[in-house]
Motif scaffolding. Structure first.
Motif, mmCIF file in Angstrom:
data_model
loop_
_atom_site.group_PDB
_atom_site.id
_atom_site.type_symbol
_atom_site.label_atom_id
_atom_site.label_comp_id
_atom_site.label_asym_id
_atom_site.label_seq_id
_atom_site.Cartn_x
_atom_site.Cartn_y
_atom_site.Cartn_z
ATOM 1 N N PRO A 19 -12.984 8.710 -0.510
ATOM 2 C CA PRO A 19 -13.115 7.288 -0.847
ATOM 3 C C PRO A 19 -13.365 6.441 0.393
ATOM 4 C CG PRO A 19 -10.830 8.008 -1.016
ATOM 5 C CD PRO A 19 -11.637 9.248 -0.811
ATOM 6 N N VAL A 20 -14.321 5.527 0.280
ATOM 7 C CA VAL A 20 -14.739 4.686 1.406
ATOM 8 C C VAL A 20 -14.311 3.250 1.115
ATOM 9 C CG1 VAL A 20 -16.668 3.908 2.801
ATOM 10 C CG2 VAL A 20 -16.687 6.203 1.835
ATOM 11 N N SER A 21 -13.596 2.628 2.060
ATOM 12 C CA SER A 21 -13.111 1.263 1.858
ATOM 13 C C SER A 21 -13.965 0.229 2.580
ATOM 14 C CB SER A 21 -11.652 1.149 2.327
ATOM 15 O OG SER A 21 -11.542 1.500 3.698
ATOM 16 N N VAL A 71 -22.669 7.023 9.633
ATOM 17 C CA VAL A 71 -21.911 6.219 8.681
ATOM 18 C C VAL A 71 -20.421 6.407 8.977
ATOM 19 C CG1 VAL A 71 -21.483 5.703 6.262
ATOM 20 C CG2 VAL A 71 -23.725 6.540 6.973
ATOM 21 N N LEU A 72 -19.720 5.306 9.246
ATOM 22 C CA LEU A 72 -18.300 5.337 9.580
ATOM 23 C C LEU A 72 -17.524 4.438 8.637
ATOM 24 C CD1 LEU A 72 -20.095 5.045 12.494
ATOM 25 C CD2 LEU A 72 -17.931 5.908 13.350
ATOM 26 N N ASP A 73 -16.217 4.550 8.661
ATOM 27 C CA ASP A 73 -15.349 3.776 7.776
ATOM 28 C C ASP A 73 -14.268 3.095 8.624
ATOM 29 O OD1 ASP A 73 -14.031 2.636 5.700
ATOM 30 O OD2 ASP A 73 -13.275 4.492 4.815
ATOM 31 N N ARG A 74 -14.270 1.756 8.631
ATOM 32 C CA ARG A 74 -13.251 1.012 9.381
ATOM 33 C C ARG A 74 -11.869 1.172 8.765
ATOM 34 N NH1 ARG A 74 -17.438 -2.949 9.220
ATOM 35 N NH2 ARG A 74 -18.417 -3.264 11.264
ATOM 36 N N GLY A 75 -11.827 1.354 7.446
ATOM 37 C CA GLY A 75 -10.542 1.484 6.768
ATOM 38 C C GLY A 75 -9.813 2.768 7.108
ATOM 39 N N GLN A 76 -10.506 3.762 7.669
ATOM 40 C CA GLN A 76 -9.893 5.037 8.027
ATOM 41 C C GLN A 76 -9.950 5.283 9.529
ATOM 42 O OE1 GLN A 76 -11.625 8.198 5.717
ATOM 43 N NE2 GLN A 76 -11.260 7.186 3.756
ATOM 44 N N GLY A 77 -9.825 4.191 10.292
ATOM 45 C CA GLY A 77 -9.810 4.325 11.739
ATOM 46 C C GLY A 77 -11.136 4.718 12.340
ATOM 47 N N ASP A 78 -12.237 4.182 11.828
ATOM 48 C CA ASP A 78 -13.589 4.464 12.323
ATOM 49 C C ASP A 78 -13.922 5.960 12.255
ATOM 50 O OD1 ASP A 78 -13.958 1.781 12.856
ATOM 51 O OD2 ASP A 78 -13.227 1.951 14.906
ATOM 52 N N SER A 79 -13.465 6.606 11.200
ATOM 53 C CA SER A 79 -13.779 8.020 11.019
ATOM 54 C C SER A 79 -15.210 8.172 10.518
ATOM 55 C CB SER A 79 -12.807 8.661 10.031
ATOM 56 O OG SER A 79 -12.900 8.032 8.764
ATOM 57 N N ILE A 80 -15.871 9.265 10.910
ATOM 58 C CA ILE A 80 -17.267 9.513 10.548
ATOM 59 C C ILE A 80 -17.335 10.089 9.134
ATOM 60 C CG2 ILE A 80 -19.344 10.796 11.119
ATOM 61 C CD1 ILE A 80 -18.497 10.755 14.011
#
Length: 354
Positions: A19-21, A71-80
């Motif tokens: 899931p991507v926030s 593509v990264l996710d800020r909601g998961q600590g900038d995880s790829i």
């Protein structure tokens, strides 16, 4: 391909395994450079940039140029989340062969991310502006690029300004400015009928938005009077969990003198002391307080502040004068303390010298 470029827009992420926030993209532009040994090496010459979703960026059609999209996710600590690398020439070929409109050079495509997911992008093929007005055939489909434009690869801020200056606020909602005083949420309003101020009982004059009206209890006041209102809004005290200031208002000084309203027949035009408008009807037009003579509509009776027999204007003037006296008193105390502290070191030095 000389002079041609593509304009790319990142749209959305699909089919992600996690899931991507709050996703965002980093784009690296890499060039194919031939070494002295004859080997072709991919090198990144430009800095990594982060385009916003729905915003465009340009890229020249240079031989061997590739776009790497992370593509990264800020909601998961900038995880790829995923990564894809695609040649600019292949995007141009896609725009030439399968465009959204005939001859428009626009294509919408889905790029597969590694290890999972897809990113949807939209690209448009342009011919750079030339002096001779020539049109270069681009792509494997050998379709001419009809539209010409100036490439903004080195100046993306100007591209963003040109594309969003006129349509950036299209469909946006302009919210009304709200002034919160004692739980009241006042907003400027235009009154179509004669209206009186609930604070000073004077007529509200002017053009345009002449005064303020509370969005909760419909109280009407002058713009100059809204900061001096003493009565708290009844809607602010109903649910203290939703309004953080309601508990503070309960602890402050307040007057709780309920009115004693009774249905009244008015023989002459009368205005409501809460919403400021006229009491309409032939008989039993509204309520009148038996103690102080305050008039109000039937709908305004439950919203009236508990200030029976209190002149808000006079009370506000008294409280403001008390506040001024208190401020002046504290200033005098500070000045006396500073003067005494400045005199003490001299006296203490004399004592030590003796």
């Amino acid at each position: 391909m000389a002079g041609s470029f593509i304009r790319v827009k990142l749209l959305q992420i699909l089919d992600s395994a996690t899931p991507v926030s709050d996703p965002y993209c980093n784009v690296n532009v890499k060039e194919a450079v031939r070494q002295e040994s004859g080997e072709v090496k991919v090198v990144q010459k430009k800095q990594t940039f982060t385009p916003e979703w729905g915003k465009c960026f340009d890229s020249h059609l240079l031989p061997g140029r590739r776009l790497q999209i992370l593509v990264l996710d800020r909601g998961q600590g900038d995880s790829i989340i995923g990564e894809v690398s695609v040649e600019v020439s292949s995007i141009a070929d896609q725009c030439s062969s399968t465009s959204l409109g005939a001859g428009s050079g626009v294509a919408k495509m889905a790029l597969d991310l590694r290890p999972n997911g897809r990113i949807i992008i939209q690209a448009k093929l342009y011919q750079g502006k030339q002096t001779g007005g020539e049109v270069t055939n681009v792509g494997s489909g050998d379709v001419p690029v009809v539209q010409t434009a100036e490439c903004m690869e080195d100046n993306p801020e100007e591209l963003h300004k040109d594309l969003t200056m006129l349509r950036g606020r299209r469909g946006a909602i302009r919210h009304q400015k709200v002034h919160e005083v004692n739980g009241h949420k006042y907003g400027a309003r235009f009154f179509r009928q004669p209206t009186f101020c609930a604070f000073c009982k004077e007529f509200i004059w002017g053009f345009g938005k002449q005064g303020y009206q509370c969005q909760t209890c419909d109280q009407v006041v002058h713009k100059k009077c809204h900061l001096q209102v003493l009565g708290t809004c009844p809607g602010a005290l109903k649910d203290p969990h939703k309004n953080a200031t309601s508990m503070e208002m309960k602890k402050r000084f307040q007057i709780n003198m309920p009115h004693r309203f009774k249905v009244h027949n008015y023989l002459h035009p009368t205005f409501c002391d809460h919403c400021g408008t006229m009491l309409y009807g032939l008989f039993r037009q509204g309520f009148k307080c038996e103690a102080c003579g305050t008039n109000c509509h039937k709908r305004c009776r439950e919203r009236m502040p508990h200030l029976c027999g209190v002149n808000e204007k006079v009370m506000a003037e008294v409280l403001s004068s008390v506040k001024k006296d208190k401020i002046s008193g504290t200033r005098k105390e500070k000045m006396t303390k500073q003067s005494s502290s400045s005199a003490d070191p001299a006296g203490s030095s004399d004592v030590h010298s003796r």
